[in-house]
Write an enzyme that holds these catalytic residues in place. Structure first.
Site, short mmCIF file in Angstrom:
data_model
loop_
_atom_site.label_atom_id
_atom_site.label_comp_id
_atom_site.label_asym_id
_atom_site.label_seq_id
_atom_site.Cartn_x
_atom_site.Cartn_y
_atom_site.Cartn_z
N LYS A 15 0.79 -1.12 0.06
CA LYS A 15 -0.07 -0.06 -0.03
C LYS A 15 0.90 1.27 -0.01
CE LYS A 15 -2.01 -1.16 3.86
NZ LYS A 15 -1.38 -2.53 4.29
N ARG A 90 -9.75 1.44 8.66
CA ARG A 90 -9.47 0.01 8.87
C ARG A 90 -10.43 -0.90 9.72
NH1 ARG A 90 -3.58 0.77 9.12
NH2 ARG A 90 -2.55 -1.03 9.50
N ARG A 129 11.63 -5.21 5.13
CA ARG A 129 11.54 -3.65 4.73
C ARG A 129 12.52 -2.94 5.44
NH1 ARG A 129 5.59 -1.38 5.44
NH2 ARG A 129 6.02 -2.59 7.42
N ARG A 162 11.15 -1.07 10.87
CA ARG A 162 10.10 -0.76 11.91
C ARG A 162 10.12 -1.67 13.02
NH1 ARG A 162 4.86 0.51 8.26
NH2 ARG A 162 3.92 -0.77 9.79
N ARG A 173 -0.71 -8.17 13.89
CA ARG A 173 -1.22 -7.24 12.74
C ARG A 173 -2.12 -7.93 11.64
NH1 ARG A 173 4.14 -5.11 10.87
NH2 ARG A 173 3.08 -4.09 9.06
P1 AP5 Z 1 4.84 -1.34 2.02
O1 AP5 Z 1 4.50 -0.80 0.69
O2 AP5 Z 1 5.48 -0.80 3.12
O3 AP5 Z 1 3.65 -2.33 2.62
P2 AP5 Z 1 2.23 -1.73 3.32
O4 AP5 Z 1 0.91 -2.48 2.66
O5 AP5 Z 1 2.30 -0.32 3.08
O6 AP5 Z 1 2.47 -2.47 4.57
P3 AP5 Z 1 2.54 -1.80 5.93
O7 AP5 Z 1 3.17 -2.80 6.90
O8 AP5 Z 1 2.96 -0.49 6.04
O9 AP5 Z 1 0.86 -1.75 6.37
P4 AP5 Z 1 0.36 -1.59 7.78
O10 AP5 Z 1 -1.06 -1.61 7.38
O11 AP5 Z 1 0.66 -3.00 8.47
O12 AP5 Z 1 0.92 -0.44 8.53
P5 AP5 Z 1 0.70 0.98 8.80
O13 AP5 Z 1 1.74 1.75 8.81
O14 AP5 Z 1 -0.58 1.26 7.91
O15 AP5 Z 1 5.58 -2.82 1.50
C1 AP5 Z 1 6.15 -3.63 2.56
C2 AP5 Z 1 7.46 -4.19 1.87
O16 AP5 Z 1 7.23 -4.92 0.59
C3 AP5 Z 1 8.70 -3.34 1.51
O17 AP5 Z 1 9.84 -3.70 2.00
C4 AP5 Z 1 8.49 -3.09 0.03
O18 AP5 Z 1 9.66 -2.81 -0.49
C5 AP5 Z 1 8.16 -4.53 -0.28
N1 AP5 Z 1 7.38 -4.42 -1.60
C6 AP5 Z 1 6.34 -3.68 -1.83
N2 AP5 Z 1 5.82 -4.05 -2.90
C7 AP5 Z 1 6.74 -5.22 -3.28
C8 AP5 Z 1 6.41 -6.09 -4.56
N3 AP5 Z 1 5.57 -5.84 -5.50
N4 AP5 Z 1 7.00 -7.17 -4.41
C9 AP5 Z 1 8.18 -7.38 -3.56
N5 AP5 Z 1 8.07 -6.65 -2.39
C10 AP5 Z 1 7.37 -5.46 -2.37
O19 AP5 Z 1 0.07 0.88 10.29
C11 AP5 Z 1 1.29 0.34 11.29
C12 AP5 Z 1 0.20 0.65 12.71
O20 AP5 Z 1 -0.27 1.84 12.92
C13 AP5 Z 1 -1.02 -0.34 12.98
O21 AP5 Z 1 -0.54 -1.76 13.23
C14 AP5 Z 1 -1.79 0.43 14.00
O22 AP5 Z 1 -1.19 0.08 15.10
C15 AP5 Z 1 -1.50 1.71 13.61
N6 AP5 Z 1 -2.67 2.23 12.63
C16 AP5 Z 1 -2.43 3.00 11.34
N7 AP5 Z 1 -3.60 3.23 10.89
C17 AP5 Z 1 -4.30 2.93 11.66
C18 AP5 Z 1 -5.93 3.15 11.59
N8 AP5 Z 1 -6.73 3.69 10.60
N9 AP5 Z 1 -6.50 2.68 12.80
C19 AP5 Z 1 -5.95 2.28 13.87
N10 AP5 Z 1 -4.68 1.91 14.02
C20 AP5 Z 1 -4.04 2.24 12.85
#
Ligand code: AP5
Length: 220
Positions: A15, A90, A129, A162, A173
């Site tokens: 994402k 979410r 990552r 991270r 998660r």
């Molecule tokens: P990346 O693009 O970073 O993946 P992502 O889908 O963004 O994954 P996240 O881990 O950031 O999602 P998340 O939802 O768990 O975390 P968030 O920060 O939102 O890619 C991941 C890896 O794969 C990278 O190394 C990349 O290079 C690689 N990659 C990408 N594309 C690829 C491909 N095609 N092929 C191979 N490799 C690839 O949330 C974190 C925390 O914040 C949550 O757990 C929660 O505690 C809190 N939080 C955030 N938003 C909310 C909300 N709305 N409500 C409640 N809590 C929240």
């Protein structure tokens, strides 16, 4: 046309990687709730410290904490032409809250892009990552490594791992995703606002898929 794009998908679906590129191409802001919370944690604000405890364990922060933050961000003038929401909503409660904001602000109905990835590749993506501590550029030591170890190609910033990219937090998660976020697929499908996107292949291939889908749907 002003439109809110929601990037949906499990942790590690890509994402953030895709939202950064597509937002740049469309000239609209990329709003990542994870990044907002991590920034608050780094500044050690009250919100940030409370959120960090939850995030590091892999749990969601409460709806009533995150929703007003998104409401404030979407009210800024740079969102008048649309924005990409990455990591929000979410939960069903967050989606309903967003519906009310979009109605009130006249931003219209969102388009939801659901990135689909096999669970097997998620762990490898997340544990590999690395993120630039200054510009937020996302790398992966397996598939997209920086030219120099631990250094960002773009601005020379230090690459960090991270705190929630360890196997215990990843498991929690994924559970939170299944329990709280998966129901959003049905929620948006019923409203005919959801498009599924194959999240496998290279990041460039996925960007192409997203852009051609947006073109088909008249968003480009
Ligand atoms: P990346 O693009 O970073 O993946 P992502 O889908 O963004 O994954 P996240 O881990 O950031 O999602 P998340 O939802 O768990 O975390 P968030 O920060 O939102 O890619 C991941 C890896 O794969 C990278 O190394 C990349 O290079 C690689 N990659 C990408 N594309 C690829 C491909 N095609 N092929 C191979 N490799 C690839 O949330 C974190 C925390 O914040 C949550 O757990 C929660 O505690 C809190 N939080 C955030 N938003 C909310 C909300 N709305 N409500 C409640 N809590 C929240």
């Amino acid at each position: 046309m002003a439109q809110i794009l929601i990037f949906l998908g499990p942790p590690g679906a890509g994402k953030g990687t895709q939202a950064r590129v597509v937002a740049r191409k469309l000239g609209i802001p990329h709003i990542s709730t994870g990044d907002i919370l991590r920034e608050a944690a780094a500044k050690r604000t009250g919100l940030g410290l409370a959120a960090k405890a939850k995030m590091d364990k892999g749990e969601l922060v409460p709806d009533n904490v995150i929703s007003p933050i998104v409401e404030e961000r979407l009210s800024r003038p740079d969102c008048r032409n649309g924005a990409i929401l990455d990591g929000f909503p979410r939960t069903i409660a967050q989606a309903e809250f967003l519906d009310r904001i979009l109605k009130r602000t006249g931003l219209g109905e969102p388009l939801v892009l659901n990135l689909q990835v096999e669970t097997d590749s998620i762990i490898r993506r997340l544990t590999g990552r690395r993120t630039c501590s200054t510009c937020g550029e996302i790398y992966n030591i397996h598939v997209n490594p920086p030219r120099q170890d631990e250094v960002c190609d773009k601005d020379g910033g230090k690459l960090i791992q991270r705190a929630d990219d360890n196997e215990d937090a990843i498991r929690i998660r994924l559970k939170a995703y299944e329990q709280d976020t998966l129901p959003l697929i049905d929620y948006y499908e019923k409203k005919h606002l959801l498009r599924h996107v194959d999240g496998s292949g290279s990041p460039e291939e996925i960007t192409e898929r997203l852009l051609s889908l947006l073109k088909q749907d008249d968003h480009l």
